[in-house]
Write a protein that holds these residues in place. Structure first.
Motif, PDB file in Angstrom:
ATOM      1  N   ILE A 213      46.071  53.353  37.893  1.00 35.51           N
ATOM      2  CA  ILE A 213      44.865  53.562  36.977  1.00 35.51           C
ATOM      3  C   ILE A 213      44.278  54.579  37.034  1.00 35.51           C
ATOM      4  O   ILE A 213      43.793  54.800  38.383  1.00 35.51           O
ATOM      5  CB  ILE A 213      44.220  52.054  36.968  1.00 35.51           C
ATOM      6  N   LYS A 214      44.051  55.648  36.239  1.00 37.37           N
ATOM      7  CA  LYS A 214      43.318  56.821  36.306  1.00 37.37           C
ATOM      8  C   LYS A 214      41.978  56.418  35.608  1.00 37.37           C
ATOM      9  O   LYS A 214      42.093  56.113  34.315  1.00 37.37           O
ATOM     10  CB  LYS A 214      44.028  57.996  35.859  1.00 37.37           C
ATOM     11  N   LEU A 261      45.381  45.438  45.244  1.00 32.88           N
ATOM     12  CA  LEU A 261      44.900  46.760  45.034  1.00 32.88           C
ATOM     13  C   LEU A 261      45.404  47.395  46.642  1.00 32.88           C
ATOM     14  O   LEU A 261      44.675  46.985  47.516  1.00 32.88           O
ATOM     15  CB  LEU A 261      43.507  46.751  44.755  1.00 32.88           C
ATOM     16  N   ASN A 262      46.233  48.222  46.268  1.00 29.61           N
ATOM     17  CA  ASN A 262      46.978  48.950  47.698  1.00 29.61           C
ATOM     18  C   ASN A 262      45.824  50.268  48.149  1.00 29.61           C
ATOM     19  O   ASN A 262      45.972  50.404  49.387  1.00 29.61           O
ATOM     20  CB  ASN A 262      48.322  49.323  47.166  1.00 29.61           C
ATOM     21  N   GLU A 263      45.424  50.814  47.115  1.00 28.52           N
ATOM     22  CA  GLU A 263      44.579  52.013  47.538  1.00 28.52           C
ATOM     23  C   GLU A 263      43.710  52.477  46.548  1.00 28.52           C
ATOM     24  O   GLU A 263      43.980  52.264  45.136  1.00 28.52           O
ATOM     25  CB  GLU A 263      45.654  52.994  47.813  1.00 28.52           C
ATOM     26  N   ILE A 264      42.558  52.897  46.875  1.00 30.16           N
ATOM     27  CA  ILE A 264      41.476  53.520  45.849  1.00 30.16           C
ATOM     28  C   ILE A 264      41.157  54.684  46.391  1.00 30.16           C
ATOM     29  O   ILE A 264      40.776  54.595  47.489  1.00 30.16           O
ATOM     30  CB  ILE A 264      40.388  52.489  45.508  1.00 30.16           C
ATOM     31  N   ARG A 265      40.939  55.758  45.579  1.00 31.75           N
ATOM     32  CA  ARG A 265      40.570  56.996  46.055  1.00 31.75           C
ATOM     33  C   ARG A 265      39.414  57.389  44.736  1.00 31.75           C
ATOM     34  O   ARG A 265      39.860  57.490  43.515  1.00 31.75           O
ATOM     35  CB  ARG A 265      41.550  58.216  45.757  1.00 31.75           C
ATOM     36  N   GLY A 266      38.236  57.946  45.108  1.00 29.72           N
ATOM     37  CA  GLY A 266      37.260  57.992  43.968  1.00 29.72           C
ATOM     38  C   GLY A 266      35.932  58.757  44.243  1.00 29.72           C
ATOM     39  O   GLY A 266      35.730  59.016  45.401  1.00 29.72           O
ATOM     40  N   GLU A 272      41.192  57.051  41.178  1.00 30.46           N
ATOM     41  CA  GLU A 272      42.637  56.539  41.005  1.00 30.46           C
ATOM     42  C   GLU A 272      42.713  55.127  41.849  1.00 30.46           C
ATOM     43  O   GLU A 272      42.129  55.010  42.896  1.00 30.46           O
ATOM     44  CB  GLU A 272      43.500  57.232  41.440  1.00 30.46           C
ATOM     45  N   MET A 273      43.268  54.148  41.206  1.00 35.33           N
ATOM     46  CA  MET A 273      43.641  52.811  41.851  1.00 35.33           C
ATOM     47  C   MET A 273      45.106  52.523  41.615  1.00 35.33           C
ATOM     48  O   MET A 273      45.615  52.737  40.794  1.00 35.33           O
ATOM     49  CB  MET A 273      42.718  51.736  41.325  1.00 35.33           C
ATOM     50  N   ASP A 274      45.782  52.473  43.039  1.00 38.27           N
ATOM     51  CA  ASP A 274      47.014  52.020  43.190  1.00 38.27           C
ATOM     52  C   ASP A 274      47.302  50.381  43.254  1.00 38.27           C
ATOM     53  O   ASP A 274      46.828  49.944  44.194  1.00 38.27           O
ATOM     54  CB  ASP A 274      47.792  52.814  44.155  1.00 38.27           C
ATOM     55  N   LEU A 307      40.167  55.178  30.797  1.00 36.76           N
ATOM     56  CA  LEU A 307      41.127  54.763  31.669  1.00 36.76           C
ATOM     57  C   LEU A 307      42.443  54.947  31.192  1.00 36.76           C
ATOM     58  O   LEU A 307      42.654  55.014  29.960  1.00 36.76           O
ATOM     59  CB  LEU A 307      40.883  53.259  31.652  1.00 36.76           C
ATOM     60  N   GLU A 308      43.393  55.426  32.147  1.00 37.32           N
ATOM     61  CA  GLU A 308      44.976  55.500  31.800  1.00 37.32           C
ATOM     62  C   GLU A 308      45.720  54.648  32.669  1.00 37.32           C
ATOM     63  O   GLU A 308      45.418  54.806  34.168  1.00 37.32           O
ATOM     64  CB  GLU A 308      45.267  57.151  31.861  1.00 37.32           C
ATOM     65  N   LEU A 309      46.806  53.958  32.387  1.00 36.98           N
ATOM     66  CA  LEU A 309      47.488  53.067  32.876  1.00 36.98           C
ATOM     67  C   LEU A 309      48.810  53.601  32.869  1.00 36.98           C
ATOM     68  O   LEU A 309      49.543  53.723  31.752  1.00 36.98           O
ATOM     69  CB  LEU A 309      47.567  51.928  32.651  1.00 36.98           C
ATOM     70  N   ASP A 310      49.756  53.742  34.102  1.00 39.78           N
ATOM     71  CA  ASP A 310      50.876  54.070  34.268  1.00 39.78           C
ATOM     72  C   ASP A 310      51.507  53.032  35.197  1.00 39.78           C
ATOM     73  O   ASP A 310      51.190  53.070  36.470  1.00 39.78           O
ATOM     74  CB  ASP A 310      50.938  55.388  35.013  1.00 39.78           C
ATOM     75  N   MET A 311      52.395  51.980  34.372  1.00 39.88           N
ATOM     76  CA  MET A 311      52.866  51.223  35.165  1.00 39.88           C
ATOM     77  C   MET A 311      54.475  50.990  35.135  1.00 39.88           C
ATOM     78  O   MET A 311      54.933  51.372  34.176  1.00 39.88           O
ATOM     79  CB  MET A 311      52.510  49.744  34.459  1.00 39.88           C
TER      80      MET A 311
END
Length: 408
Positions: A213-214, A261-266, A272-274, A307-311
């Motif tokens: 998720i961006k 929620l594996n990782e969050i960078r912001g 970005e949220m993985d 928000l943008e979702l790439d799944m």
């Protein structure tokens, strides 16, 4: 020190951590050092062995019977989890008689927090020093395969057909089967050695998807931010709170799936949220993905499409591919019983290379390796269980040959 343990200790001293952000294959060049070593060790044992351009190692031990026996395979992965450093150069070996295990001056593994320790009383454990992973996931599997091959070479009286072995990179980041050459491997079926406690046998696993998720926020000076600033980190935190808390890994077990929620960078401007999305049941898996999409859609309506979702689906439950070949399940279970090992059939709360290989035409259940608490500093292996895993490989090869040639 026995050769199995020596091998294992030498493998875990090598840093083979994979990297999910890399666009190379393998994802880290350091995995190639172990790949080259394993290829050379296979050649030294007298097997055929190759390493391809992607770092996959393939080997084969010729059969020693004059009848046609289908090829069976054994597979383990070379990389370790990116969760923590994997260059384990200071492991501890202890005869465990119960109680808490002190890894270093600050970190203690307690029986209360890690109840699996209670079943390990009287066994010899290899633990970390509390600063790295151990690497038993999956270098225990590699050491056990190598040990079994060496044993079969030294004991030609044990009859077996051709045995194929494979060592893969990047399993921990979901790419272990990406370039696996099933046709060249040549096996009718295989087993991954990537499980946990003694007796563990798995032919079910999660359906899995990854979701990135961006979030594009709006950063302005905090002194004049009123009604203008959109803190992308706050938006991400709000989204996380909308997902069901009861469906997090720490609250689920057995066949229950989860969002993680594996990782969050912001920053204020961009986050970005993985996520990992998991469920054993395909219908529930699809509903979880739908919930993720609906949640992002709701947040986009609220915040104006930021928000943008790439799944993407990662792998599916291997049960569908293995169940039509229940004979390979029975082969493993009968071999365990022959060795006095009590089978523990359970679903994998994760995945293995075998999950994807089963959908690539290579049915591939999972065997135990004697590894506990992977992906963290509390990881350990039980040497006695590693020995039994190695013996199980030998027994599976022997029993399958005997069944095929009509001797059982």
């Amino acid at each position: 020190m026995e050769k199995l343990v020596e091998r294992f200790l030498s493998y875990i001293a090598m840093d083979t951590m994979s990297d999910g952000r890399s666009d190379t294959v393998p994802s880290t060049a350091k995995q190639l050092k172990l790949a080259e070593r394993l290829r050379d060790e296979l050649l030294e044992l007298g097997l055929e062995a190759t390493m391809d351009q992607y770092g996959y190692v393939y080997g084969s031990l010729a059969g020693n019977v004059d009848r046609e026996v289908p090829v069976i395979g054994f597979i383990s992965h070379m990389d370790t989890s990116p969760a923590l450093g994997g260059e384990c150069k200071n492991p501890r070996i202890l005869s465990y008689e119960g109680g808490d295990v002190r890894l270093n001056d600050k970190i203690v593994m307690t029986e209360e927090e890690f109840p699996a320790l209670k079943a390990l009383h009287g066994k010899t454990l290899i633990t970390t020093d509390g600063t790295t992973l151990l690497g038993g996931d999956d270098k225990a599997g590699i050491a056990e395969i190598m040990d079994a091959l060496e044993y079969l070479v030294a004991h030609p009286e044990i009859k077996h057909g051709k045995i194929a072995v494979g060592f893969t990179p990047d399993e921990e980041i979901g790419a272990g089967a990406d370039h696996f050459d099933v046709e060249a491997f040549g096996a009718k079926f295989a087993y991954t050695l990537d499980g946990g406690e003694e007796g563990e046998f798995e032919y079910e696993n999660f359906n899995a998807a990854s979701a990135l998720i961006k979030i594009q926020g709006k950063s302005v000076h905090p002194g004049s931010a009123k009604n203008m600033m959109i803190n992308s980190m706050y938006v991400g935190m709000e989204l996380e709170q909308m997902l069901p808390k009861a469906q997090r890994p720490e609250h689920t077990e057995g066949y229950e799936g989860f969002f993680m929620l594996n990782e969050i960078r912001g920053t204020i401007d961009y986050t970005e949220m993985d996520y990992l999305v998991r469920d054993h049941d395909r219908e529930k898996f699809e509903k979880k993905k739908e919930l993720m999409r609906d949640t992002v859609d709701y947040m986009n309506k609220k915040y104006g499409g930021i928000l943008e979702l790439d799944m993407k689906d990662s792998y599916y439950n291997m049960r569908e591919m293995v169940e039509p070949h229940k004979e390979i399940v029975e082969l493993a279970l009968d071999s365990m019983k022959q060795l006095g090992i009590t089978p523990l059939v359970k679903p994998i709360r994760g995945g293995t290379d075998g999950s994807r290989l089963s959908y690539m035409g290579l049915p591939c259940p999972n065997l135990f390796v004697g590894d506990y608490h992977p992906h963290g500093r509390f990881e350990l292996v039980a040497i006695e269980e590693m020995r039994n895993a190695s013996a199980l490989i030998v027994e599976i090869a022997r029993r399958f040959c005997a069944q095929t040639t009509g001797e059982v």
